[in-house]
Motif scaffolding. Structure first.
Motif, PDB file in Angstrom:
ATOM      1  N   SER A   1      23.272 -19.531  -1.060  1.00 57.31           N
ATOM      2  CA  SER A   1      22.806 -20.432  -2.113  1.00 57.31           C
ATOM      3  C   SER A   1      21.950 -21.569  -1.561  1.00 57.31           C
ATOM      4  N   ASP A   2      21.130 -22.129  -2.430  1.00 56.44           N
ATOM      5  CA  ASP A   2      20.331 -23.293  -2.062  1.00 56.44           C
ATOM      6  C   ASP A   2      21.224 -24.478  -1.708  1.00 56.44           C
TER       7      ASP A   2
ATOM      8  N   SER B   1      16.913 -17.386   5.590  1.00 53.09           N
ATOM      9  CA  SER B   1      16.003 -16.474   4.897  1.00 53.09           C
ATOM     10  C   SER B   1      16.766 -15.226   4.463  1.00 53.09           C
ATOM     11  N   LEU B   2      16.654 -14.913   3.181  1.00 53.91           N
ATOM     12  CA  LEU B   2      17.271 -13.711   2.619  1.00 53.91           C
ATOM     13  C   LEU B   2      16.183 -12.675   2.410  1.00 53.91           C
ATOM     14  N   PRO B   3      16.335 -11.488   2.989  1.00 56.94           N
ATOM     15  CA  PRO B   3      15.285 -10.463   2.854  1.00 56.94           C
ATOM     16  C   PRO B   3      14.942 -10.170   1.399  1.00 56.94           C
TER      17      PRO B   3
ATOM     18  N   ARG C   1      22.722 -28.347   2.484  1.00 57.84           N
ATOM     19  CA  ARG C   1      23.828 -29.024   3.173  1.00 57.84           C
ATOM     20  C   ARG C   1      23.639 -29.029   4.682  1.00 57.84           C
ATOM     21  N   TYR C   2      22.871 -28.042   5.193  1.00 56.41           N
ATOM     22  CA  TYR C   2      22.716 -27.907   6.647  1.00 56.41           C
ATOM     23  C   TYR C   2      21.236 -27.842   7.016  1.00 56.41           C
TER      24      TYR C   2
ATOM     25  N   PHE D   1      34.978 -22.504   3.933  1.00 50.84           N
ATOM     26  CA  PHE D   1      34.520 -21.134   4.189  1.00 50.84           C
ATOM     27  C   PHE D   1      33.516 -20.711   3.125  1.00 50.84           C
ATOM     28  N   TYR D   2      32.333 -20.334   3.616  1.00 50.27           N
ATOM     29  CA  TYR D   2      31.279 -19.851   2.742  1.00 50.27           C
ATOM     30  C   TYR D   2      31.077 -18.361   2.980  1.00 50.27           C
ATOM     31  N   GLY D   3      30.880 -17.627   1.900  1.00 48.53           N
ATOM     32  CA  GLY D   3      30.628 -16.197   2.015  1.00 48.53           C
ATOM     33  C   GLY D   3      29.858 -15.707   0.803  1.00 48.53           C
ATOM     34  N   SER D   4      29.578 -14.420   0.808  1.00 51.06           N
ATOM     35  CA  SER D   4      28.908 -13.775  -0.321  1.00 51.06           C
ATOM     36  C   SER D   4      29.943 -13.385  -1.377  1.00 51.06           C
ATOM     37  N   ALA D   5      29.458 -12.853  -2.489  1.00 49.30           N
ATOM     38  CA  ALA D   5      30.379 -12.371  -3.527  1.00 49.30           C
ATOM     39  C   ALA D   5      31.290 -11.283  -2.977  1.00 49.30           C
TER      40      ALA D   5
END
Length: 248
Positions: free
Chosen positions: A115-116, A128-130, A121-122, A93-97
């Motif tokens: 994250s980079d 893209s992060l605004p 990995r995919y 599971f990946y998420g933000s802080a």
């Protein structure tokens, strides 16, 4: 709103779901299933799968065993995370802080979703992060920031809140504008030229993801664009909004 699974081809399925706000209005919800080159799958966002849609996803993924990860791309979309983590305990599971803070019962990866490391990995996906706006606003009512995901093989853009299309219509050829989220002005960073940075980022996105055909919006439904139409409409929206954004 009845949950539905839409096969957009080339290993990308958009899951349309429900989110009832204030116990009155169903503004819609979404997730996506993506088949990787390895044959494994990932989910974009956490959404509790039920009934026919659950059966369809399970049939595609060896009863869920082939789902290797869940990428939660909007910091404020946390309602379903704990349940989906229970449904797919083997998945990373990946998420933000903010996900880590708000749903500590989930065993989150140390790598943040934006994250980079996750992007590398995919490679089947582009992220893209605004720029110019807060990804995680200190104001819980400001939801403009999200990690946008593009699947080039299917020409599908997956976006939560940052861009919207009204009225919400499912699989409808629509000539309406692409709208910026209503809280975009509030989301601007307290930095010089933040509005300019946001506009430049969005225009760059229109060029880089010119081939978008399917717009998968959390609360806008699934919209089909003609070739080049996405870039044209996003460019027009940013050009109209530039003076307002740049002034703040």
């Amino acid at each position: 709103m009845k949950d539905q699974l839409h096969d957009l081809g080339h290993g990308f399925w958009n899951i349309r779901g429900s989110f009832v706000r204030d116990e009155m209005v169903d503004i819609g919800n979404q997730s996506a299933l993506v088949r990787l080159d390895s044959g494994k799958f990932i989910l974009l966002d956490s959404y509790t799968l039920t009934d026919k849609v659950r059966e369809q996803v399970m049939a595609l993924t060896s009863d869920g065993e082939d789902i290797e990860a869940v990428l939660n791309v909007h910091p404020f979309h946390t309602v379903h995370c704990a349940r989906v983590a229970q449904d797919f305990p083997h998945a990373t599971f990946y998420g933000s802080a903010r996900h880590h803070k708000e749903v500590p019962e989930v065993d989150w990866s140390e790598d943040y979703v934006e994250s980079d490391a996750v992007a590398k990995r995919y490679p089947e996906l582009e992220f893209s992060l605004p720029k110019g706006i807060d990804y995680i606003s200190p104001d819980d009512s400001v939801h403009s920031g999200s990690l946008l995901v593009y699947h080039p093989a299917s020409q599908s853009l997956y976006v939560d809140d940052t861009f919207e299309i009204a009225p919400s219509k499912l699989l409808n050829q629509i000539k309406g504008d692409i709208n910026l989220h209503a809280t975009t002005l509030k989301a601007l960073k307290d930095e010089p030229n933040a509005g300019q940075e946001y506009c430049d980022w969005a225009l760059g996105l229109a060029r880089e993801w010119y081939d978008v055909r399917y717009f998968c919006g959390a609360h806008s439904g699934l919209v089909v664009f003609e070739p080049g139409e996405f870039a044209e409409k996003l460019t027009a929206t940013i050009n109209k909004a530039r003076s307002t954004l740049a002034a703040n």
